[in-house]
Motif scaffolding. Sequence first.
Motif, PDB file in Angstrom:
ATOM      1  N   LEU A 207      82.425  77.491   2.091  1.00 46.72           N
ATOM      2  CA  LEU A 207      83.134  76.829   3.186  1.00 46.72           C
ATOM      3  C   LEU A 207      82.250  75.744   3.804  1.00 46.72           C
ATOM      4  CD1 LEU A 207      85.747  77.091   5.068  1.00 46.72           C
ATOM      5  CD2 LEU A 207      84.252  78.420   6.571  1.00 46.72           C
ATOM      6  N   GLU A 208      80.996  76.091   4.099  1.00 46.07           N
ATOM      7  CA  GLU A 208      80.094  75.139   4.750  1.00 46.07           C
ATOM      8  C   GLU A 208      79.716  74.001   3.811  1.00 46.07           C
ATOM      9  OE1 GLU A 208      76.933  77.659   6.056  1.00 46.07           O
ATOM     10  OE2 GLU A 208      78.079  78.483   7.756  1.00 46.07           O
ATOM     11  N   ALA A 209      79.494  74.296   2.533  1.00 51.83           N
ATOM     12  CA  ALA A 209      79.134  73.244   1.582  1.00 51.83           C
ATOM     13  C   ALA A 209      80.286  72.278   1.358  1.00 51.83           C
ATOM     14  CB  ALA A 209      78.697  73.868   0.262  1.00 51.83           C
TER      15      ALA A 209
ATOM     16  N   LEU B 160      85.234  75.381  -3.930  1.00 53.77           N
ATOM     17  CA  LEU B 160      85.662  74.408  -2.928  1.00 53.77           C
ATOM     18  C   LEU B 160      86.581  75.114  -1.938  1.00 53.77           C
ATOM     19  CD1 LEU B 160      86.424  71.280  -5.121  1.00 53.77           C
ATOM     20  CD2 LEU B 160      84.606  71.473  -3.414  1.00 53.77           C
ATOM     21  N   CYS B 161      86.117  75.293  -0.727  1.00 53.02           N
ATOM     22  CA  CYS B 161      86.874  76.078   0.254  1.00 53.02           C
ATOM     23  C   CYS B 161      87.016  75.278   1.541  1.00 53.02           C
ATOM     24  CB  CYS B 161      86.171  77.408   0.510  1.00 53.02           C
ATOM     25  SG  CYS B 161      87.045  78.481   1.656  1.00 53.02           S
ATOM     26  N   ALA B 162      88.217  74.747   1.764  1.00 53.04           N
ATOM     27  CA  ALA B 162      88.521  74.005   2.987  1.00 53.04           C
ATOM     28  C   ALA B 162      89.963  74.318   3.378  1.00 53.04           C
ATOM     29  CB  ALA B 162      88.330  72.507   2.779  1.00 53.04           C
TER      30      ALA B 162
ATOM     31  N   GLY C 103      95.290  76.265  10.530  1.00 51.30           N
ATOM     32  CA  GLY C 103      95.961  77.532  10.769  1.00 51.30           C
ATOM     33  C   GLY C 103      95.431  78.680   9.931  1.00 51.30           C
ATOM     34  N   LEU C 104      94.567  78.375   8.950  1.00 49.80           N
ATOM     35  CA  LEU C 104      94.016  79.421   8.086  1.00 49.80           C
ATOM     36  C   LEU C 104      92.514  79.556   8.279  1.00 49.80           C
ATOM     37  CD1 LEU C 104      95.885  78.984   4.687  1.00 49.80           C
ATOM     38  CD2 LEU C 104      96.478  80.405   6.651  1.00 49.80           C
ATOM     39  N   THR C 105      92.017  80.745   8.049  1.00 48.14           N
ATOM     40  CA  THR C 105      90.589  81.040   8.156  1.00 48.14           C
ATOM     41  C   THR C 105      90.019  81.343   6.779  1.00 48.14           C
ATOM     42  OG1 THR C 105      90.935  83.423   8.395  1.00 48.14           O
ATOM     43  CG2 THR C 105      91.023  82.075  10.409  1.00 48.14           C
TER      44      THR C 105
END
Length: 421
Positions: free
Chosen positions: A99-101, A130-132, A136-138
Amino acid sequence: MTSVPPPAADPRGFLEALFEAAVARADPMQVLAAHLPPRPEGRLVVIGAGKASARMAEAVEAAWGPCEGLVLTRYGYARPCAGIEIVEAAHPVPDRAGLEATARLLDLVEGLGPDDTVLALISGGGSALLCAPIEGLTLEDKRAVNAALLASGAPISAMNVVRKQLSRVKGGRLGAACAPARLLTLVISDVPGDDPSEIASGPTVGDTSTPAQALEIIDRWSIELPDAVRAALAAAPAGVAPDDPRLAHAETRIIAAPAQSLDTAAEIARAAGCEVRMLGDAIEGEARELAVAQARTAREIAQSLAPGAAPVLLLSGGECTVTRRGQGRGGPNAEFVLAAACALAGDPRIHLLACDTDGVDGADEIAGAYAGPGTPTGEAAARALAENDAHGFFGRVGGQVVTGPTLTNVNDFRAVLILPE
């Protein structure tokens, strides 16, 4: 060239050598440089995600020298680079490091101009890395989605439709974020059909799927998702179409694909005296069902072989799925081998191997499995199959194939060797 033992004298060694050759054919250090143009003038930013992306970055710097950039890969798959930063994160279920990367990667391409160039290095595994999440989502929502998709038995193409609609980078959105810079994407394919929009959920390639299609897939495969995910899908914004003007200066090149690796294995097998029958490089479906079908074919061929005839090798690729029924450890390749072994019931003429070319079958650091006439196929094997415990079973009987990180990913490799009497 991989050393290849004779198929009849050492069937397992022969099949493992073919797999090693197939993996080597897709090594970015061997194939990437030929697809690079001269190093561009102006600012150059290298980005990427996938199980092969760090090795791809290493190959880029071998050709161009140190570069500015950030590439995201699976834990244990990092490679040394002089300028490109390599970040490791979780796969197949995303974590905070991913998420952070991903946020940092988006920051890196923000504000680029028309004289700048982005080189994107994409390979399988990028969907999880790849997590973005959309608004509305976590992260926990995304983790729940990935876990549910992986357990559903849905084909990768269907999974990716859902992933694209829940992401701010997939489905061409990362490519749009690079505009107005020039964008060149180099891709290693791990999907049936080699469609760039499906590989890592196509972060730099325009997409035609819709949130409505994602909801249909969720219902069709009975995928249980948090209420927040359904609500977010219903309100998801339009995606990035293939003709979106932000992708006007984007180009995509596939540098390695499953068919090339299968062809390499076939060439080696023919040189060793085998008759090779290619079943296809884009086969999908439930692993255990495909296994029974290929075991039936192998038995029919075995019965038709005259004494002294050439061995026959069945080769296939693609991406099988597993509908999770039990609580064991396994993946589609090991489950394919276990189901085929049960169907073959110790047939003395047939040996088989199935492995994922990235070295990870399912979530375990196990590439796949081998089975032959000596593989137990009694009650213990049937129980392991019922529990989706193929890795556990082959660990007990000595059939696991463990490679460690292969640094590439061109999907599954399946080989069935049929020897004459």
